[in-house]
Write a protein that holds these residues in place. Structure first.
Motif, PDB file in Angstrom:
ATOM      1  N   THR A  69       0.826  -1.218   0.000  1.00 58.77           N
ATOM      2  CA  THR A  69       0.000   0.000   0.000  1.00 58.77           C
ATOM      3  C   THR A  69       0.851   1.255   0.000  1.00 58.77           C
ATOM      4  O   THR A  69       0.563   2.216  -0.724  1.00 58.77           O
ATOM      5  N   ALA A  70       1.920   1.251   0.787  1.00 57.74           N
ATOM      6  CA  ALA A  70       2.772   2.441   0.895  1.00 57.74           C
ATOM      7  C   ALA A  70       3.463   2.775  -0.414  1.00 57.74           C
ATOM      8  O   ALA A  70       3.734   3.950  -0.707  1.00 57.74           O
ATOM      9  N   THR A  71       3.735   1.766  -1.229  1.00 52.43           N
ATOM     10  CA  THR A  71       4.493   1.996  -2.470  1.00 52.43           C
ATOM     11  C   THR A  71       3.612   2.009  -3.718  1.00 52.43           C
ATOM     12  O   THR A  71       4.127   2.123  -4.831  1.00 52.43           O
ATOM     13  N   GLY A  72       2.308   1.881  -3.538  1.00 54.41           N
ATOM     14  CA  GLY A  72       1.405   1.911  -4.680  1.00 54.41           C
ATOM     15  C   GLY A  72       1.174   0.576  -5.340  1.00 54.41           C
ATOM     16  O   GLY A  72       0.620   0.515  -6.448  1.00 54.41           O
ATOM     17  N   GLY A  73       1.587  -0.504  -4.691  1.00 58.91           N
ATOM     18  CA  GLY A  73       1.387  -1.836  -5.253  1.00 58.91           C
ATOM     19  C   GLY A  73       0.180  -2.530  -4.653  1.00 58.91           C
ATOM     20  O   GLY A  73      -0.738  -1.889  -4.131  1.00 58.91           O
TER      21      GLY A  73
END
Length: 333
Positions: A265-269
């Motif tokens: 979630t933090a990296t956009g995945g």
């Protein structure tokens, strides 16, 4: 003269062929009215019309055939040769971080987790011909198996060589992720992706997973995480036999899904859970669809005109008609 691969650039000219039946009708009417009529009581003493007289309409037929050939030439028959060239307009650099701890030898996937993963990952690599891919292996520590490269044979060869026992046992998720980030941080690709797979919880290494996730975010690296293992218990290595081989027994599957979800979630995945071989294949297929490389295709058309033979044919027919008219059929003009 006209093959299956022939196309016409101006097929609308074929409408002119409708004039040919009208020309035939005009010729028949004109021919019937052309001769003078003579009434006589009997045809005795007159011979039948000669062969040349009966063949005279062939001159008109030659003109019609010549006209049809000219119309065909006007329609511009041609062959088409198409060549294509592709250009990658959006390349993707991908690093696959693979857990090689002893728990990856669990047999809840066939024949075990690590072998199943290598088979699916190999197929994923083959489907990414336009991207650069690298491999990172981690257990209690991590290392780069192969840096990002466009040579898929090197990547596939390195993937086959990954086995348990090359690293100290343990699961250093933070180390695996940090090493993957280090491989991608200098990349100039428009899109940078990490696919991190693990079957356990972070219990080794000196880099916290959250710290590694922050690094991935800072360098614009999207991270897809995969938790591998069935729900409940799995037949896993629990010790060693006297001959050094693993002794298997049922062990509770523990995956830190909350951590893996936070990283993704933090990296956009996205985070995925693979509980069997089929689900693992579906996950990699889904990632393959999500991370599409944009490829621009250029088509080059080369046309070869085929109207010249029809012009030559029309000229030959007209020349033949002219020659016959002023030689063989001269007396009938």
């Amino acid at each position: 003269m006209i093959g299956a691969d022939i196309e016409f650039a101006n097929p609308e000219y074929f409408w002119l062929l409708l004039a040919l039946p009208l020309a035939v009708l005009w010729y028949v009417l004109k021919r019937n009215r052309q001769g003078a009529s003579l009434r006589i009581p009997s045809l005795k003493g007159f011979g039948r019309p000669g062969l040349l007289s009966r063949l005279q309409p062939a001159l008109f037929a030659l003109r019609l055939l010549a006209l049809a050939a000219v119309i065909t030439a006007m329609a511009r028959p041609q062959t088409q040769d198409i060549s294509t060239r592709t250009k990658t307009t959006k390349g993707i650099d991908i690093v696959m971080a693979i857990d090689v701890s002893s728990s990856m030898l669990a047999r809840d996937l066939r024949p075990n987790r690590l072998s199943a993963l290598k088979e699916v990952a190999a197929e994923f690599i083959r489907k990414r011909p336009n991207d650069r891919i690298g491999l990172v292996a981690y257990a209690g520590e991590s290392y780069t198996k192969t840096p990002i490269t466009s040579d898929k044979s090197i990547v596939l060869g390195a993937l086959r060589e990954i086995t348990y026992g090359q690293l100290n046992d343990g699961t250093a998720i933070g180390m695996g992720l940090a090493t993957s980030v280090n491989r991608l941080k200098e990349s100039t690709a428009i899109s940078k992706v990490i696919i991190l797979l693990t079957d356990g919880v972070n219990n080794a290494g000196f880099i916290e997973p959250q710290t590694a996730a922050d690094l991935a975010l800072e360098y614009g690296i999207k991270t897809y995480t995969i938790g591998l293992g069935t729900n409940g218990n799995a037949l896993s290595p629990i010790g060693y036999n006297p001959d050094g081989s693993f002794r298997y027994g049922m062990r509770q599957v523990e995956i830190d899904e909350e951590l893996l979800t936070d990283i993704a979630t933090a990296t956009g995945g996205e985070y995925f859970r693979a509980t069997d071989n089929e689900k693992l294949e579906a996950i990699y297929e889904e990632i393959n669809k999500l991370e599409k490389t944009e490829v621009e295709e250029f088509k080059y058309y080369r046309y070869e005109e085929k109207f010249r033979p029809w012009v030559y044919l029309a000229g030959a027919l007209l020349l033949l008609e002219w020659g016959l008219r002023f030689t063989v059929f001269r007396s009938f003009i």
